[in-house]
Design a protein around this motif. Structure first.
Motif, short mmCIF file in Angstrom:
data_model
loop_
_atom_site.label_atom_id
_atom_site.label_comp_id
_atom_site.label_asym_id
_atom_site.label_seq_id
_atom_site.Cartn_x
_atom_site.Cartn_y
_atom_site.Cartn_z
N GLU A 164 0.83 -1.12 0.10
CA GLU A 164 0.18 0.05 -0.09
C GLU A 164 0.64 1.17 -0.02
N ALA A 165 0.15 2.40 -0.54
CA ALA A 165 1.14 3.70 -0.33
C ALA A 165 0.27 4.39 0.61
N VAL A 166 1.08 5.15 1.46
CA VAL A 166 0.83 6.21 2.50
C VAL A 166 1.18 7.58 2.26
N ARG A 183 -8.15 14.14 8.72
CA ARG A 183 -9.26 13.71 7.88
C ARG A 183 -9.93 14.66 6.99
N GLY A 184 -9.92 15.94 7.36
CA GLY A 184 -10.62 16.92 6.60
C GLY A 184 -9.68 17.76 5.55
N SER A 185 -8.34 17.19 5.71
CA SER A 185 -7.32 17.78 4.35
C SER A 185 -7.96 17.35 3.12
N GLN A 186 -8.55 18.40 2.38
CA GLN A 186 -8.49 17.95 1.18
C GLN A 186 -7.41 17.64 0.04
N ALA A 187 -6.09 18.16 0.37
CA ALA A 187 -4.80 18.24 -0.23
C ALA A 187 -4.43 16.88 -0.13
N LEU A 188 -4.57 16.31 1.01
CA LEU A 188 -3.98 15.08 1.23
C LEU A 188 -4.88 13.94 0.64
N ALA A 189 -6.16 14.06 0.79
CA ALA A 189 -7.06 13.26 -0.15
C ALA A 189 -6.68 13.16 -1.66
N LEU A 190 -6.60 14.43 -2.05
CA LEU A 190 -6.19 14.58 -3.60
C LEU A 190 -5.10 13.88 -3.90
N TYR A 191 -3.98 13.89 -2.82
CA TYR A 191 -2.60 13.14 -3.20
C TYR A 191 -2.76 11.68 -3.21
N ALA A 192 -4.08 11.28 -2.06
CA ALA A 192 -3.93 9.99 -2.11
C ALA A 192 -4.57 9.26 -3.29
N PHE A 193 -5.64 10.07 -3.78
CA PHE A 193 -6.53 9.80 -5.01
C PHE A 193 -5.62 9.60 -6.10
N ALA A 194 -4.51 10.89 -6.28
CA ALA A 194 -3.66 10.60 -7.56
C ALA A 194 -2.52 9.49 -7.32
N THR A 195 -2.15 9.44 -6.21
CA THR A 195 -1.06 8.28 -5.88
C THR A 195 -1.63 7.05 -6.44
N ARG A 200 -0.95 2.41 -9.06
CA ARG A 200 -1.88 1.16 -9.18
C ARG A 200 -1.87 0.35 -8.00
N ARG A 201 -1.77 0.94 -6.77
CA ARG A 201 -2.03 0.26 -5.55
C ARG A 201 -2.82 0.98 -4.56
N PRO A 202 -3.36 0.38 -3.49
CA PRO A 202 -4.13 1.27 -2.70
C PRO A 202 -3.45 2.35 -1.81
N CYS A 203 -4.05 3.37 -1.82
CA CYS A 203 -3.61 4.67 -0.89
C CYS A 203 -4.76 5.13 -0.20
N ARG A 204 -4.84 4.89 0.72
CA ARG A 204 -5.94 5.35 1.83
C ARG A 204 -5.52 6.09 2.91
N ARG A 205 -4.39 5.58 3.28
CA ARG A 205 -3.83 6.24 4.76
C ARG A 205 -3.13 7.56 4.45
N VAL A 206 -3.60 8.75 5.18
CA VAL A 206 -2.86 9.80 4.90
C VAL A 206 -2.35 9.99 6.51
N GLU A 207 -1.17 10.84 6.77
CA GLU A 207 -0.58 11.16 7.77
C GLU A 207 0.04 12.55 7.84
N LEU A 208 -0.36 13.20 9.10
CA LEU A 208 0.46 14.66 9.18
C LEU A 208 1.41 14.45 10.38
N HIS A 209 2.91 14.75 9.96
CA HIS A 209 3.90 14.74 10.88
C HIS A 209 4.04 16.20 11.62
N HIS A 210 3.83 16.47 12.63
CA HIS A 210 4.28 17.86 13.33
C HIS A 210 5.66 17.67 13.84
N LEU A 211 6.51 18.35 13.14
CA LEU A 211 7.94 18.17 13.65
C LEU A 211 8.07 18.75 14.95
N PRO A 212 7.79 19.99 15.30
CA PRO A 212 7.85 20.75 16.34
C PRO A 212 7.63 19.88 17.82
N THR A 213 6.54 18.85 17.79
CA THR A 213 5.92 18.24 18.71
C THR A 213 6.20 16.83 18.68
#
Length: 294
Positions: A164-166, A183-195, A200-213
């Motif tokens: 899978e792609a993440v 959940r609400g990030s349209q940008a992440l969802a569109l990246y997943a859709f395009a990826t 040609r592999r599932p891409c349903r998981r999106v992650e935000l990595h907050h470096l300061p914390t």
């Protein structure tokens, strides 16, 4: 004597129209769609008016974010044996963007904080991992959109049905994050859709990595939730195209691309040329990084 034949002009073929021909696709990125959603007037200033109105000065928080993102990209581009914490000062210095800071002292504090974030974050990574993509451009088409965007990182993981792609997106802002942000990030969802379509592999998981914390928030999309985000993007694109068509037909640009006044006006690059924005107190270019020295 045979009659004289009059020369005739060759017939000019008529250009035939084809009923039902599809409309042109709207070429866009997630940030372009987001600009319109935030404020149609800002969208017009950025993407339609030519020449574009003059922008304000660069923002320090954008410089900081760009520096950290590029350092992480170059960390992954390095050979495996050089993906070590000791390489980070060199990588960050090579990518450091100096614009927007109040003075050298503030910039020095921001650099040290950024280096601390990178050292803490890289300690959580496996240098042997090879992402599917780093700063990778992904693209896809729908009946309305010709979408493209640059994902910070695309990981490959093994899921129940195989590889899978993440989507991984780095954040360096002051505020912490919640699962609702992912959940609400349209940008992440569109990246997943395009990826998913490109690789040609599932891409349903999106992650935000907050470096300061060091916080990581995630969301697992479904086929239906991705489809909803794509429909929202298409509706936004159709609104933009309708406004552009109206302006081309003589409509008032200010009416078709209205201002959306609010708290974002103080951060807008075009605040000085926008009547609504000019009435809002301006933020200093370094305001968003002042907390780093606290």
């Amino acid at each position: 004597m045979p009659p004289t034949r009059r020369a005739t002009k060759p017939a000019v073929p008529e250009q035939l129209g084809f009923a039902g021909m599809p409309e042109r696709l709207f070429v866009c990125t997630p940030s372009k769609l987001g600009a319109y959603t935030d404020c149609p007037r800002r969208y017009r200033y950025s993407y339609i008016d030519r020449p574009s109105p003059p922008k304000g000065p660069p923002w320090a928080h954008n410089s900081l974010g760009a520096s950290v993102h590029t350092a992480l990209k170059n960390w992954y581009m390095a050979p495996t044996e050089r993906r070590v914490p000791e390489s980070l000062p060199t990588l960050l210095k090579a990518t450091w963007v100096r614009e927007g800071y109040r003075d050298v002292d503030q910039e020095r504090v921001a650099y040290q904080r950024a280096l601390d974030w990178l050292e803490s974050y890289v300690a959580t990574l496996d240098p042997e991992d090879e992402p599917l993509g780093v700063e990778r451009v992904v693209a896809a088409k729908t009946s309305v959109l010709a979408l493209n965007g640059r994902a910070d990182r695309i990981d490959t993981r093994v899921g129940p049905a195989g590889p899978e792609a993440v989507i991984v997106d780095y954040k360096t802002g002051r505020s912490g994050l919640s699962p609702d942000d992912a959940r609400g990030s349209q940008a992440l969802a569109l990246y997943a859709f395009a990826t998913e379509r490109m690789f040609r592999r599932p891409c349903r998981r999106v992650e935000l990595h907050h470096l300061p914390t060091g916080t990581v928030v995630t969301h697992e999309h479904t086929e239906e939730s991705l489809a909803r985000q794509v429909r929202r993007a298409e509706e936004t694109a159709q609104d933009i195209m309708a406004a552009e068509k109206a302006v081309a037909g003589g409509a008032d640009p200010d009416a078709e691309f209205p201002v959306n006044p609010g708290s974002l006006c103080g951060w807008c690059d075009f605040r000085k040329v926008c009547p609504a924005g000019a009435s809002v107190a301006a933020k200093e270019p370094w305001t968003a990084v002042e907390h780093l020295s606290a």
